[in-house]
Design a protein around this motif. Structure first.
Motif, PDB file in Angstrom:
ATOM      1  N   UNK A 287       0.836  -1.197   0.000  1.00 23.71           N
ATOM      2  CA  UNK A 287       0.000   0.000   0.000  1.00 23.71           C
ATOM      3  C   UNK A 287       0.873   1.250   0.000  1.00 23.71           C
ATOM      4  N   UNK A 288       0.370   2.290  -0.651  1.00 20.54           N
ATOM      5  CA  UNK A 288       1.041   3.595  -0.644  1.00 20.54           C
ATOM      6  C   UNK A 288       0.183   4.550   0.169  1.00 20.54           C
ATOM      7  N   UNK A 289       0.833   5.365   1.025  1.00 15.68           N
ATOM      8  CA  UNK A 289       0.128   6.232   1.970  1.00 15.68           C
ATOM      9  C   UNK A 289       0.727   7.634   1.889  1.00 15.68           C
ATOM     10  N   UNK A 290      -0.138   8.656   1.975  1.00 15.75           N
ATOM     11  CA  UNK A 290       0.280  10.051   2.051  1.00 15.75           C
ATOM     12  C   UNK A 290      -0.604  10.773   3.071  1.00 15.75           C
ATOM     13  N   UNK A 291      -0.119  11.897   3.588  1.00 17.04           N
ATOM     14  CA  UNK A 291      -0.872  12.652   4.579  1.00 17.04           C
ATOM     15  C   UNK A 291      -0.747  14.141   4.281  1.00 17.04           C
ATOM     16  N   UNK A 292      -1.837  14.885   4.525  1.00 20.63           N
ATOM     17  CA  UNK A 292      -1.863  16.337   4.351  1.00 20.63           C
ATOM     18  C   UNK A 292      -2.372  16.995   5.623  1.00 20.63           C
ATOM     19  N   UNK A 293      -2.211  18.329   5.714  1.00 18.13           N
ATOM     20  CA  UNK A 293      -2.591  19.054   6.934  1.00 18.13           C
ATOM     21  C   UNK A 293      -3.365  20.315   6.583  1.00 18.13           C
ATOM     22  N   UNK A 294      -4.180  20.765   7.555  1.00 21.31           N
ATOM     23  CA  UNK A 294      -4.944  21.998   7.404  1.00 21.31           C
ATOM     24  C   UNK A 294      -5.176  22.595   8.785  1.00 21.31           C
ATOM     25  N   UNK A 295      -5.378  23.915   8.836  1.00 21.30           N
ATOM     26  CA  UNK A 295      -5.686  24.571  10.110  1.00 21.30           C
ATOM     27  C   UNK A 295      -6.878  23.893  10.780  1.00 21.30           C
ATOM     28  N   UNK A 296      -6.793  23.723  12.097  1.00 20.95           N
ATOM     29  CA  UNK A 296      -7.818  22.982  12.831  1.00 20.95           C
ATOM     30  C   UNK A 296      -9.199  23.607  12.676  1.00 20.95           C
ATOM     31  N   UNK A 297      -9.268  24.946  12.568  1.00 18.18           N
ATOM     32  CA  UNK A 297     -10.551  25.641  12.448  1.00 18.18           C
ATOM     33  C   UNK A 297     -10.966  25.831  10.998  1.00 18.18           C
ATOM     34  N   UNK A 298     -10.319  25.108  10.090  1.00 15.36           N
ATOM     35  CA  UNK A 298     -10.690  25.082   8.679  1.00 15.36           C
ATOM     36  C   UNK A 298     -10.345  26.370   7.937  1.00 15.36           C
ATOM     37  N   UNK A 299      -9.425  27.158   8.456  1.00 17.59           N
ATOM     38  CA  UNK A 299      -9.001  28.370   7.749  1.00 17.59           C
ATOM     39  C   UNK A 299      -8.030  27.993   6.631  1.00 17.59           C
ATOM     40  N   UNK A 300      -8.106  28.716   5.525  1.00 22.59           N
ATOM     41  CA  UNK A 300      -7.139  28.535   4.451  1.00 22.59           C
ATOM     42  C   UNK A 300      -7.345  27.269   3.654  1.00 22.59           C
ATOM     43  N   UNK A 301      -6.235  26.631   3.288  1.00 25.53           N
ATOM     44  CA  UNK A 301      -6.274  25.501   2.360  1.00 25.53           C
ATOM     45  C   UNK A 301      -5.485  24.315   2.917  1.00 25.53           C
ATOM     46  N   UNK A 302      -5.775  23.143   2.340  1.00 24.38           N
ATOM     47  CA  UNK A 302      -5.010  21.946   2.687  1.00 24.38           C
ATOM     48  C   UNK A 302      -3.594  22.078   2.151  1.00 24.38           C
ATOM     49  N   UNK A 303      -2.664  21.500   2.866  1.00 22.84           N
ATOM     50  CA  UNK A 303      -1.279  21.466   2.402  1.00 22.84           C
ATOM     51  C   UNK A 303      -1.158  20.534   1.200  1.00 22.84           C
ATOM     52  N   UNK A 304      -0.006  20.575   0.583  1.00 27.36           N
ATOM     53  CA  UNK A 304       0.292  19.562  -0.426  1.00 27.36           C
ATOM     54  C   UNK A 304       0.440  18.216   0.288  1.00 27.36           C
ATOM     55  N   UNK A 305       0.311  17.137  -0.480  1.00 25.58           N
ATOM     56  CA  UNK A 305       0.490  15.805   0.109  1.00 25.58           C
ATOM     57  C   UNK A 305       1.949  15.584   0.470  1.00 25.58           C
ATOM     58  N   UNK A 306       2.168  14.848   1.523  1.00 28.28           N
ATOM     59  CA  UNK A 306       3.525  14.510   1.927  1.00 28.28           C
ATOM     60  C   UNK A 306       4.139  13.521   0.935  1.00 28.28           C
ATOM     61  N   UNK A 307       5.419  13.266   1.117  1.00 24.52           N
ATOM     62  CA  UNK A 307       6.068  12.230   0.327  1.00 24.52           C
ATOM     63  C   UNK A 307       5.414  10.882   0.639  1.00 24.52           C
ATOM     64  N   UNK A 308       5.434   9.985  -0.328  1.00 24.08           N
ATOM     65  CA  UNK A 308       4.794   8.682  -0.158  1.00 24.08           C
ATOM     66  C   UNK A 308       5.572   7.809   0.827  1.00 24.08           C
ATOM     67  N   UNK A 309       4.823   6.977   1.542  1.00 22.71           N
ATOM     68  CA  UNK A 309       5.408   5.912   2.356  1.00 22.71           C
ATOM     69  C   UNK A 309       4.663   4.620   2.004  1.00 22.71           C
ATOM     70  N   UNK A 310       5.376   3.506   2.043  1.00 22.91           N
ATOM     71  CA  UNK A 310       4.768   2.239   1.610  1.00 22.91           C
ATOM     72  C   UNK A 310       4.975   1.155   2.653  1.00 22.91           C
ATOM     73  N   UNK A 311       4.016   0.244   2.697  1.00 20.15           N
ATOM     74  CA  UNK A 311       4.111  -0.906   3.594  1.00 20.15           C
ATOM     75  C   UNK A 311       3.143  -1.977   3.105  1.00 20.15           C
TER      76      UNK A 311
END
Length: 414
Positions: A287-311
């Motif tokens: 499986x390939x996995x990525x994670x993104x982040x955003x302000x907790x109160x939903x302000x602004x935009x989501x970050x770009x996806x992180x580098x891939x990790x696999x397992x």
């Protein structure tokens, strides 16, 4: 943008225009000495510095046998009508004895266009802006980058009636970007990005609000690991981006996407934690996995996806044992009865409970369906029976009435 600008904005534009005018007056400030700049499509005049008034001069172009078509010499100066980019080059003027009087390098290009500007805040304390030119000018270009805080506190208004003004600091290691440090999350700012070249200047004003442009950097340290004895599970963990200050008032939430490497569609899960357990992975498939982040109160935009990790999740012990038995049996010349001894491998009780729960749910659902059908059938039968009784009642009443009417006649005859 050339619309009227109130207050300080107009002053900033005048400053940019003054700087551009100074650059035009001292062209060597844009490059090597002896360079002259001209605008494509206009008539360009090259002066022969060092020539005596009224003395005949000759003009030559380096690397060419003749001057550009339409060129004319007027009072010792060379006039190039409607100059094009091909007209650029090195020109020299000579006296009647071919002695060199002056040489000039002509560079041609265009006026600056209004630059394209975008801004982003990777945290709530600073924001950066980047820009690109809207016109390829073919000339050296500089940028003047300033900002003004629009929403002021009472103290700030008393200290500076025109508002808080400062430079948007340019980073020489990242051309086309500047940063405003110490910005405030709940404030608005006006950016002025002015593009200047030897021919003139043009600017863009951009109003930004920190809440609207906040976009964290991708989370870091993404790790994906299989969970022992759990064929359909993967444990995923990550860290806050290092650029995001770890303050209790400004938290992030996260979005996890994952898929088997052989599939194209993603599954997405959102969480506020720094770890998550994937419960529907495919056993034995990477499986390939990525994670993104955003302000907790939903302000602004989501970050770009992180580098891939696999397992790869561990394989189901029961399936592995079955496959191993089948393989061994096909290799043996004589088939043996499979051993009835219990499997020494641990059983994945969680999956067994899930299957039992599904079977029980299906049984309950089937029971309710059959009960509903039975109730409907009984209601229909009762309705039909009642209807048949109602139809027989009038007929029996008429028979009885006829019989009663005939009774007196029979008694009279007797």
């Amino acid at each position: 943008m050339r619309s009227p600008i109130p207050g300080l904005g107009r002053v900033m534009v005048f400053l940019a225009a003054a700087l551009a005018s100074a650059s035009l007056a001292v062209p060597e400030g844009w490059g090597e000495e002896g360079v002259q700049y001209g605008q494509v499509g206009t008539d360009v005049t090259l002066s022969c510095t060092g020539a005596h008034a009224g003395s005949p001069v000759q003009w030559r172009r380096a690397g060419a046998a003749a001057l550009p078509e339409g060129s004319a010499i007027q009072q010792g100066a060379l006039v190039l009508p409607r100059a094009s980019l091909a007209t650029a080059g090195t020109y020299s003027c000579h006296d009647e004895n071919s002695g060199l009087l002056h040489a000039v390098s002509l560079r041609l290009g265009y006026l600056p266009g209004v630059p394209f500007v975008s801004c982003r805040a990777s945290d709530y304390e600073n924001f950066s802006c980047s820009w690109t030119s809207s016109v390829e000018t073919f000339l050296p270009t500089r940028y003047i980058t300033t900002y003004r805080k629009k929403s002021l506190t009472g103290e700030e208004k008393r200290r500076n009636k025109n508002g808080h003004v400062g430079p948007c600091l340019q980073d020489l290691s990242r051309p086309g970007t500047c940063t405003v440090h110490g910005s405030e999350f709940w404030s608005s700012y006006r950016l002025n990005i002015t593009e200047v070249n030897p021919l003139g200047s043009s600017f863009r004003l951009l109003d930004v609000t920190m809440q609207a442009i906040i976009k964290p950097d991708p989370p870091e340290g993404l790790v994906v690991e299989p969970i022992p004895l759990a064929p359909r599970r993967l444990h995923v963990s990550w860290k806050y981006p290092s650029s995001w200050p770890k303050e209790p008032h400004f938290q992030l939430r996260f979005r996890l996407q994952y898929r088997p490497i052989i599939h194209r569609s993603w599954s997405v899960v959102e969480t506020v934690n720094l770890s998550e357990v994937i419960t529907d992975a495919f056993a034995g498939l990477e499986h390939v996995v990525q994670v993104g982040a955003k302000d907790f109160l939903d302000a602004g935009n989501w970050s770009e996806w992180s580098a891939e990790a696999r397992a790869t999740p561990v394989r189901d012990p029961a399936t592995m044992a079955s496959e191993e038995t089948t393989t061994n049996a096909s290799l043996e010349s004589l088939a043996e009865e499979p051993s009835q001894a219990p499997n020494p491998e641990p059983i994945n009780r969680s999956d067994t409970l899930e299957k039992m729960a599904i079977l029980v749910s299906l049984g309950i659902f089937a029971f309710f369906i059959l009960a509903a059908v039975l109730v409907v059938t009984i209601l229909i039968w009762l309705r039909v029976r009642k209807h048949s009784k109602d139809e027989t009642k009038p007929h029996n009443f008429l028979v009885a009435a006829t019989h009663l009417k005939a009774l007196p006649s029979e008694s009279g005859c007797g």
